[in-house]
Design a protein around this motif. Structure first.
Motif, PDB file in Angstrom:
ATOM      1  N   GLN A   1       0.847  -1.186   0.000  1.00  0.00           N
ATOM      2  CA  GLN A   1       0.000   0.000   0.000  1.00  0.00           C
ATOM      3  C   GLN A   1       0.886   1.240   0.000  1.00  0.00           C
ATOM      4  OE1 GLN A   1      -2.139  -0.912   3.639  1.00  0.00           O
ATOM      5  NE2 GLN A   1      -3.928  -1.596   2.486  1.00  0.00           N
ATOM      6  N   THR A   2       0.401   2.296  -0.649  1.00  0.00           N
ATOM      7  CA  THR A   2       1.228   3.494  -0.775  1.00  0.00           C
ATOM      8  C   THR A   2       1.588   4.088   0.579  1.00  0.00           C
ATOM      9  OG1 THR A   2      -0.785   4.826  -1.051  1.00  0.00           O
ATOM     10  CG2 THR A   2       0.329   4.076  -3.058  1.00  0.00           C
ATOM     11  N   ASN A   3       0.722   3.949   1.566  1.00  0.00           N
ATOM     12  CA  ASN A   3       1.008   4.553   2.876  1.00  0.00           C
ATOM     13  C   ASN A   3       2.065   3.788   3.667  1.00  0.00           C
ATOM     14  OD1 ASN A   3      -0.501   2.310   3.560  1.00  0.00           O
ATOM     15  ND2 ASN A   3      -1.944   3.397   4.871  1.00  0.00           N
TER      16      ASN A   3
ATOM     17  N   ALA B   1       4.933   2.755   1.982  1.00  0.00           N
ATOM     18  CA  ALA B   1       6.122   2.796   1.124  1.00  0.00           C
ATOM     19  C   ALA B   1       7.374   3.108   1.930  1.00  0.00           C
ATOM     20  CB  ALA B   1       5.926   3.824   0.015  1.00  0.00           C
TER      21      ALA B   1
ATOM     22  N   VAL C   1       5.510  -3.774  -7.386  1.00  0.00           N
ATOM     23  CA  VAL C   1       5.166  -2.440  -7.868  1.00  0.00           C
ATOM     24  C   VAL C   1       4.231  -2.569  -9.073  1.00  0.00           C
ATOM     25  CG1 VAL C   1       6.055  -0.308  -8.869  1.00  0.00           C
ATOM     26  CG2 VAL C   1       7.309  -1.440  -7.007  1.00  0.00           C
TER      27      VAL C   1
ATOM     28  N   ARG D   1       1.704   5.729  -9.197  1.00  0.00           N
ATOM     29  CA  ARG D   1       1.537   6.373  -7.892  1.00  0.00           C
ATOM     30  C   ARG D   1       2.392   5.684  -6.828  1.00  0.00           C
ATOM     31  NH1 ARG D   1      -3.860   6.294  -4.021  1.00  0.00           N
ATOM     32  NH2 ARG D   1      -2.930   7.460  -2.298  1.00  0.00           N
ATOM     33  N   LEU D   2       2.372   4.348  -6.818  1.00  0.00           N
ATOM     34  CA  LEU D   2       3.142   3.616  -5.823  1.00  0.00           C
ATOM     35  C   LEU D   2       4.629   3.834  -6.003  1.00  0.00           C
ATOM     36  CD1 LEU D   2       3.501   1.605  -3.536  1.00  0.00           C
ATOM     37  CD2 LEU D   2       3.240  -0.262  -5.202  1.00  0.00           C
TER      38      LEU D   2
ATOM     39  N   THR E   1       6.140   6.313  -7.342  1.00  0.00           N
ATOM     40  CA  THR E   1       6.480   7.689  -6.984  1.00  0.00           C
ATOM     41  C   THR E   1       6.638   7.824  -5.477  1.00  0.00           C
ATOM     42  OG1 THR E   1       5.317   8.568  -8.914  1.00  0.00           O
ATOM     43  CG2 THR E   1       5.723  10.093  -7.108  1.00  0.00           C
ATOM     44  N   ASP E   2       5.756   7.180  -4.711  1.00  0.00           N
ATOM     45  CA  ASP E   2       5.878   7.210  -3.250  1.00  0.00           C
ATOM     46  C   ASP E   2       7.139   6.487  -2.787  1.00  0.00           C
ATOM     47  OD1 ASP E   2       3.591   8.672  -3.023  1.00  0.00           O
ATOM     48  OD2 ASP E   2       2.315   7.010  -2.378  1.00  0.00           O
TER      49      ASP E   2
END
Length: 237
Positions: free
Chosen positions: A87-89, A91, A104, A108-109, A111-112
């Motif tokens: 999850q992106t949060n 990363a 991946v 968006r992912l 980039t985080d």
């Protein structure tokens, strides 16, 4: 059999599969990722003592409970691979603790991940996950060369991420031959990217194949296999 005996048997099967491989442009060795989901630190250390050099965790929180004890063991050097969905949060934690992120599947992912790596002065190795079989229950981008190349080019523009290859999770089938076409397709996509010589993309790894089908995956080009049950025995939840 013991964990050590299981690893010896797997290694022998890997060598036999390499002898049957027809895929070109792939390394002649295979890295075993010991999938350690729901495994104890004791079991992990037994595998590492038997020659395992990389462990793969599906969940960051579980990995964090094991990481201090494993890394704190004298002369215990092992790579940590995140093979589950990210999850992106989370990363930042993934970048902090894992040598490679296999899962991946979006700009968006990545980039985080790039932002988190920049803060840690790290260049994070990643693989792009491709949902070759198009299963609704699995993550990964569709196996369309246009979509894949768009993500590859986006990654190549980032300073703190290094794209090292592709990953897929094939459908589970009793007959491993049934999933051979999916492995073959990922190998084709891998070679398409390699042929373009995109700057700052270092295609090296093709992560596909698990306990039930790793021999077929190797024959079709895999040089990373992710094996849990084959090493540790049946996993209990």
């Amino acid at each position: 059999m013991s964990v050590k005996q299981n690893i010896i048997e797997i290694t022998n099967k890997i060598n036999e599969s390499l002898n049957r491989r027809t895929a070109a442009n792939i390394t002649d060795s295979v890295k075993i990722i010991a999938v350690t989901k729901n495994q104890t630190v004791t079991a992990m250390l037994e595998a590492i003592d038997a020659g395992i050099t990389a462990v793969g965790e599906n969940r960051i929180q579980e990995a964090l409970t094991k990481y201090p004890e494993i890394t704190g063991t004298a002369n215990c050097k092992v790579e940590w691979h995140l093979i589950g969905h990210l999850q992106t949060n989370k990363a930042r934690l993934a970048v902090q603790y894992f040598d490679m992120i296999h899962s991946v599947d979006s700009e968006r992912l990545v980039t985080d991940i790039d932002r988190a790596a920049a803060k840690l002065s790290k260049r994070q190795d990643i693989l792009i996950q491709v949902n070759v079989a198009g299963e609704d229950t699995k993550y990964g981008i569709p196996p369309k060369i246009r979509d894949l190349l768009a993500l590859v080019r986006a990654v190549s523009e980032l300073e703190n991420v290094r794209l090292c290859g592709l990953m897929t999770v094939a459908p589970y089938c009793d007959d491993p031959e049934a999933v051979r076409p999916f492995f073959r397709e990922l190998y084709y996509l891998y070679n398409e990217i390699v042929s373009l010589n995109i700057a700052r993309v270092e295609m090296k790894w093709l992560s596909m194949g698990m306990t039930n089908d790793y021999c077929v995956a190797i024959e079709e080009g895999a040089n990373i296999v992710r094996i849990g049950t084959g090493i540790f025995g049946t996993r209990y939840y």
